[in-house]
Motif scaffolding. Structure first.
Motif, PDB file in Angstrom:
ATOM      1  N   VAL A 120       0.827  -1.337   0.279  1.00 10.97           N
ATOM      2  CA  VAL A 120       0.060  -0.057   0.058  1.00 10.97           C
ATOM      3  C   VAL A 120       0.826   1.029  -0.054  1.00 10.97           C
ATOM      4  CG1 VAL A 120      -1.760   1.153   1.287  1.00 10.97           C
ATOM      5  CG2 VAL A 120      -1.580  -1.301   1.189  1.00 10.97           C
ATOM      6  N   LEU A 121       0.789   2.069  -0.841  1.00  8.67           N
ATOM      7  CA  LEU A 121       1.602   3.141  -1.271  1.00  8.67           C
ATOM      8  C   LEU A 121       0.943   4.459  -1.027  1.00  8.67           C
ATOM      9  CD1 LEU A 121       2.823   1.698  -4.542  1.00  8.67           C
ATOM     10  CD2 LEU A 121       3.816   1.344  -2.490  1.00  8.67           C
ATOM     11  N   ASP A 122       1.704   5.623  -0.759  1.00  6.41           N
ATOM     12  CA  ASP A 122       1.223   6.991  -0.929  1.00  6.41           C
ATOM     13  C   ASP A 122       1.310   7.418  -2.370  1.00  6.41           C
ATOM     14  OD1 ASP A 122       3.829   7.921  -1.409  1.00  6.41           O
ATOM     15  OD2 ASP A 122       4.276   8.673   0.458  1.00  6.41           O
ATOM     16  N   GLU A 123       0.648   8.799  -2.693  1.00 10.35           N
ATOM     17  CA  GLU A 123       0.610   9.202  -3.923  1.00 10.35           C
ATOM     18  C   GLU A 123       2.094   9.288  -4.524  1.00 10.35           C
ATOM     19  OE1 GLU A 123       0.421  12.437  -1.075  1.00 10.35           O
ATOM     20  OE2 GLU A 123      -0.828  10.750  -1.273  1.00 10.35           O
ATOM     21  N   GLN A 124       3.165   9.307  -4.104  1.00 10.72           N
ATOM     22  CA  GLN A 124       4.387   9.523  -4.446  1.00 10.72           C
ATOM     23  C   GLN A 124       5.217   8.242  -4.581  1.00 10.72           C
ATOM     24  OE1 GLN A 124       3.712  11.965  -1.618  1.00 10.72           O
ATOM     25  NE2 GLN A 124       3.371  13.278  -3.373  1.00 10.72           N
ATOM     26  N   ARG A 155       2.385   0.625   3.940  1.00  8.35           N
ATOM     27  CA  ARG A 155       2.340  -0.630   4.834  1.00  8.35           C
ATOM     28  C   ARG A 155       2.102  -1.703   3.751  1.00  8.35           C
ATOM     29  NH1 ARG A 155      -3.704  -1.276   4.928  1.00  8.35           N
ATOM     30  NH2 ARG A 155      -4.381   0.851   4.343  1.00  8.35           N
ATOM     31  N   GLU A 156       1.939  -2.974   4.457  1.00  9.77           N
ATOM     32  CA  GLU A 156       1.528  -4.115   3.306  1.00  9.77           C
ATOM     33  C   GLU A 156       0.354  -4.592   3.994  1.00  9.77           C
ATOM     34  OE1 GLU A 156       5.005  -6.632   4.001  1.00  9.77           O
ATOM     35  OE2 GLU A 156       6.229  -5.786   2.578  1.00  9.77           O
ATOM     36  N   LEU A 157      -0.379  -5.191   2.827  1.00 12.67           N
ATOM     37  CA  LEU A 157      -1.589  -5.821   3.146  1.00 12.67           C
ATOM     38  C   LEU A 157      -1.479  -7.408   2.834  1.00 12.67           C
ATOM     39  CD1 LEU A 157      -4.635  -5.391   3.746  1.00 12.67           C
ATOM     40  CD2 LEU A 157      -4.983  -4.869   1.212  1.00 12.67           C
ATOM     41  N   GLY A 194       2.590   8.352 -14.810  1.00  8.24           N
ATOM     42  CA  GLY A 194       4.171   8.635 -14.698  1.00  8.24           C
ATOM     43  C   GLY A 194       4.770   7.619 -13.521  1.00  8.24           C
ATOM     44  N   LEU A 195       4.013   7.392 -12.644  1.00  7.12           N
ATOM     45  CA  LEU A 195       4.387   6.328 -11.593  1.00  7.12           C
ATOM     46  C   LEU A 195       3.755   4.832 -11.866  1.00  7.12           C
ATOM     47  CD1 LEU A 195       4.389   8.488  -8.302  1.00  7.12           C
ATOM     48  CD2 LEU A 195       6.467   7.946  -9.622  1.00  7.12           C
ATOM     49  N   ASP A 196       2.802   4.777 -12.707  1.00 13.66           N
ATOM     50  CA  ASP A 196       2.034   3.279 -12.737  1.00 13.66           C
ATOM     51  C   ASP A 196       1.547   2.877 -11.647  1.00 13.66           C
ATOM     52  OD1 ASP A 196       1.261   1.581 -14.800  1.00 13.66           O
ATOM     53  OD2 ASP A 196       2.949   0.194 -14.462  1.00 13.66           O
ATOM     54  N   GLN A 210     -11.020   3.270   2.989  1.00 10.66           N
ATOM     55  CA  GLN A 210      -9.837   4.359   2.608  1.00 10.66           C
ATOM     56  C   GLN A 210      -9.318   4.208   1.310  1.00 10.66           C
ATOM     57  OE1 GLN A 210      -6.817   2.902   5.536  1.00 10.66           O
ATOM     58  NE2 GLN A 210      -7.135   4.666   6.827  1.00 10.66           N
ATOM     59  N   LYS A 211      -8.984   5.662   0.779  1.00 11.18           N
ATOM     60  CA  LYS A 211      -8.459   5.506  -0.619  1.00 11.18           C
ATOM     61  C   LYS A 211      -7.028   5.286  -0.478  1.00 11.18           C
ATOM     62  CE  LYS A 211     -11.975   8.676  -2.640  1.00 11.18           C
ATOM     63  NZ  LYS A 211     -12.118   9.747  -2.888  1.00 11.18           N
ATOM     64  N   VAL A 212      -6.508   4.195  -1.355  1.00  6.89           N
ATOM     65  CA  VAL A 212      -4.965   3.916  -1.207  1.00  6.89           C
ATOM     66  C   VAL A 212      -4.493   3.736  -2.744  1.00  6.89           C
ATOM     67  CG1 VAL A 212      -5.199   2.732   1.075  1.00  6.89           C
ATOM     68  CG2 VAL A 212      -5.455   1.621  -0.926  1.00  6.89           C
ATOM     69  N   TRP A 213      -3.277   3.897  -2.775  1.00  6.41           N
ATOM     70  CA  TRP A 213      -2.594   3.841  -4.086  1.00  6.41           C
ATOM     71  C   TRP A 213      -1.774   2.460  -4.046  1.00  6.41           C
ATOM     72  CZ3 TRP A 213      -2.595   7.209  -8.157  1.00  6.41           C
ATOM     73  CH2 TRP A 213      -3.383   8.326  -7.948  1.00  6.41           C
TER      74      TRP A 213
END
Length: 121
Positions: free
Chosen positions: A34-38, A43-45, A63-65, A74-77
Motif C-alpha cells: 500500500v503506497l502513498d501518492e508519491q 504498509r503491507e496488506l 508517470g508512477l504506474d 480508505q483511498k489508497v494507491w
C-alpha cells in the motif's frame, strides 16, 4: 424542456460519460504494498485481506504506474504490477512490419518465437 434536452446532450458527449471503467479483478502479490501518492510504501496488506470482488480504479498515475482504489473505506494507491486490471491500462502497439524475422541461425533455437496473434507472421 429544451434546457433538459441540452443538458442531456451535453452529458452524452462529454468524455466522462464515455470513459471506460477499469477494475482491479485480482491481487497478484502477497503481501500487496500500500503506497502513498508519491509511490512510497506505507504498509503491507496480506493477500487474504484483499477483496474478492472487483474493485473500481478511482485514479491512474501514468508517470508512477500507480492506481488509486478504495479499500476498507480508505483511498489508497497500489502498484499496477501487483494487480490484474481489466481492461488493461497500458497496451503497447508493435508495428508488425518493423519486427525482425527469424534468421537461419535461429533454426536451432528450441523456444517458441512469434510476434503474437495480431501479426500473422
Amino acid at each position: 424542456m429544451n434546457k433538459h434536452l441540452i443538458v442531456l446532450l451535453a452529458a452524452l458527449f462529454t468524455q466522462g460519460a464515455w470513459a471506460e471503467t477499469h477494475n482491479v479483478m485480482a491481487f497478484l502479490a502477497d503481501p500487496v504494498a500500500v503506497l502513498d501518492e508519491q509511490g512510497k510504501q506505507q504498509r503491507e496488506l496480506p493477500k487474504k485481506d484483499t477483496p474478492s470482488q472487483p474493485v473500481p480504479v478511482l485514479q491512474y498515475n501514468k508517470g508512477l504506474d500507480l492506481v488509486q482504489v478504495e479499500l476498507a473505506g480508505q483511498k489508497v494507491w497500489l502498484d499496477t504490477m501487483d494487480l490484474r486490471i481489466v481492461p488493461p491500462l497500458n497496451i503497447v502497439e508493435l508495428p508488425c512490419q518493423g519486427l525482425t524475422k527469424s534468421q537461419t541461425k535461429d533454426s536451432r533455437n528450441a523456444s517458441t518465437i512469434g510476434f503474437g496473434a495480431g501479426c500473422n507472421q
